[in-house]
Design a protein around this motif. Structure first.
Motif, PDB file in Angstrom:
ATOM      1  N   HIS A   1       1.007  -1.265  -0.082  1.00  0.00           N
ATOM      2  CA  HIS A   1       0.218  -0.036  -0.146  1.00  0.00           C
ATOM      3  C   HIS A   1       0.955   1.294  -0.139  1.00  0.00           C
ATOM      4  O   HIS A   1       0.894   2.197  -0.713  1.00  0.00           O
ATOM      5  N   GLU A   2       1.798   1.264   0.906  1.00  0.00           N
ATOM      6  CA  GLU A   2       2.880   2.498   0.923  1.00  0.00           C
ATOM      7  C   GLU A   2       3.487   2.722  -0.149  1.00  0.00           C
ATOM      8  O   GLU A   2       3.673   3.818  -0.723  1.00  0.00           O
TER       9      GLU A   2
ATOM     10  N   HIS B   1       1.693   4.482  -3.081  1.00  0.00           N
ATOM     11  CA  HIS B   1       1.661   5.716  -3.005  1.00  0.00           C
ATOM     12  C   HIS B   1       2.858   6.612  -3.900  1.00  0.00           C
ATOM     13  O   HIS B   1       2.573   7.533  -4.593  1.00  0.00           O
TER      14      HIS B   1
ATOM     15  N   TYR C   1      -4.292  14.725  -2.717  1.00  0.00           N
ATOM     16  CA  TYR C   1      -4.846  13.838  -1.675  1.00  0.00           C
ATOM     17  C   TYR C   1      -5.793  14.731  -0.905  1.00  0.00           C
ATOM     18  O   TYR C   1      -5.700  15.126   0.479  1.00  0.00           O
TER      19      TYR C   1
ATOM     20  N   GLU D   1      -5.996   6.719  -2.112  1.00  0.00           N
ATOM     21  CA  GLU D   1      -6.056   5.772  -1.350  1.00  0.00           C
ATOM     22  C   GLU D   1      -6.365   4.204  -1.753  1.00  0.00           C
ATOM     23  O   GLU D   1      -5.806   3.347  -1.550  1.00  0.00           O
TER      24      GLU D   1
ATOM     25  N   HIS E   1      -9.485   7.946   3.429  1.00  0.00           N
ATOM     26  CA  HIS E   1      -9.566   6.671   4.049  1.00  0.00           C
ATOM     27  C   HIS E   1     -10.757   6.129   4.110  1.00  0.00           C
ATOM     28  O   HIS E   1     -10.929   4.508   4.538  1.00  0.00           O
TER      29      HIS E   1
HETATM   30 ZN    ZN Z   1      -2.294   5.495   1.849  1.00  0.00          ZN
END
Ligand code: ZN
Length: 227
Positions: free
Chosen positions: A45-46, A49, A60, A69, A147
């Motif tokens: 996930h990171e 980004h 964002y 996200e 999120h």
């Molecule tokens: Zn994230």
């Protein structure tokens, strides 16, 4: 590019994040979270980004932030599914499984199969994610719910993968990747614009009358995103 990461960040730090140039992982406070590196989906996930920053530059905030996200959750679960050799029907579709400390009532941070059901805990509260536009959350917090409302595009991706079956990274994964890299996603992209871009990417890769294109259109209709 180098994939730099900082681990054991801070003290009892309860998060992981992408800081614009590198991944950063805390070890958790031991009461709500354990170490964030315990989950491959959190790591991927990171990393995603970084990919998103250099391919789309999705802002964002609000819907474009929720799409940012969502891309991280989508490629987060695909990395794990590929690592485990799982077909769509056999995968957990969870992000962050195994990072909660003992005693927390929850299985993961988020669920693409069933947004809003990942956890329900006295301290942490209940997973706030909606699965469809009917339950879209208007909020100032969390950069306008990045999120939270990511549950909607997350669930659309899951629905496509579920309908097509097999290995999600081989068909619907390509559609989302083509979308992110194809230049049709503006910085302030809405869910509707993203839906159109994925439908176009599906037609371009698999044909206008393909099962894949039909699955993408159907999924966005199911989650209530007008095309
Ligand atoms: Zn994230």
């Amino acid at each position: 590019m180098p994939l730099d990461a900082t681990v054991h960040y801070g003290e009892r730090y309860d998060n992981a994040f992408w800081d614009g140039t590198r991944m950063v992982f805390g070890d958790g406070d031991g009461e709500i979270f354990g170490r964030f590196t315990a989950s491959l989906t959190v790591i991927s996930h990171e990393l995603t980004h970084g990919f998103t920053q250099y391919s789309t530059n999705l802002q964002y905030q609000g819907q474009s932030g929720a799409l940012n996200e969502s891309l991280s959750d989508v490629f987060g679960v695909l990395v794990e599914q590929r690592e485990l050799g799982q077909e769509a029907a056999d995968a957990s579709w969870l992000v962050g499984e195994g990072i909660f400390a003992d005693g927390v009532q929850g299985s993961a941070l988020r669920s693409l199969r069933a947004p809003g059901t990942a956890y329900d805990d006295d301290v942490l509260g209940k997973d706030p994610q909606p699965a469809t536009m009917t339950d879209f959350v208007e909020t100032e917090s969390d950069n306008g719910g990045v999120h939270i409302n990511s549950g909607i595009p997350n669930h659309a991706f899951y629905l496509v993968a579920s309908r097509l079956g097999g290995r999600a990274w081989e068909r619907v994964g390509h559609i989302w990747f083509d979308t992110a890299t194809g230049g049709a996603v503006p910085a302030e992209c809405t869910f509707a614009q993203f839906a159109q871009a994925t439908a176009a990417a599906a037609r371009a890769r698999f044909g206008p009358d393909s099962e894949e294109a039909a699955a993408v259109t159907s999924a966005w209709e199911t989650v209530g995103v007008d095309r």
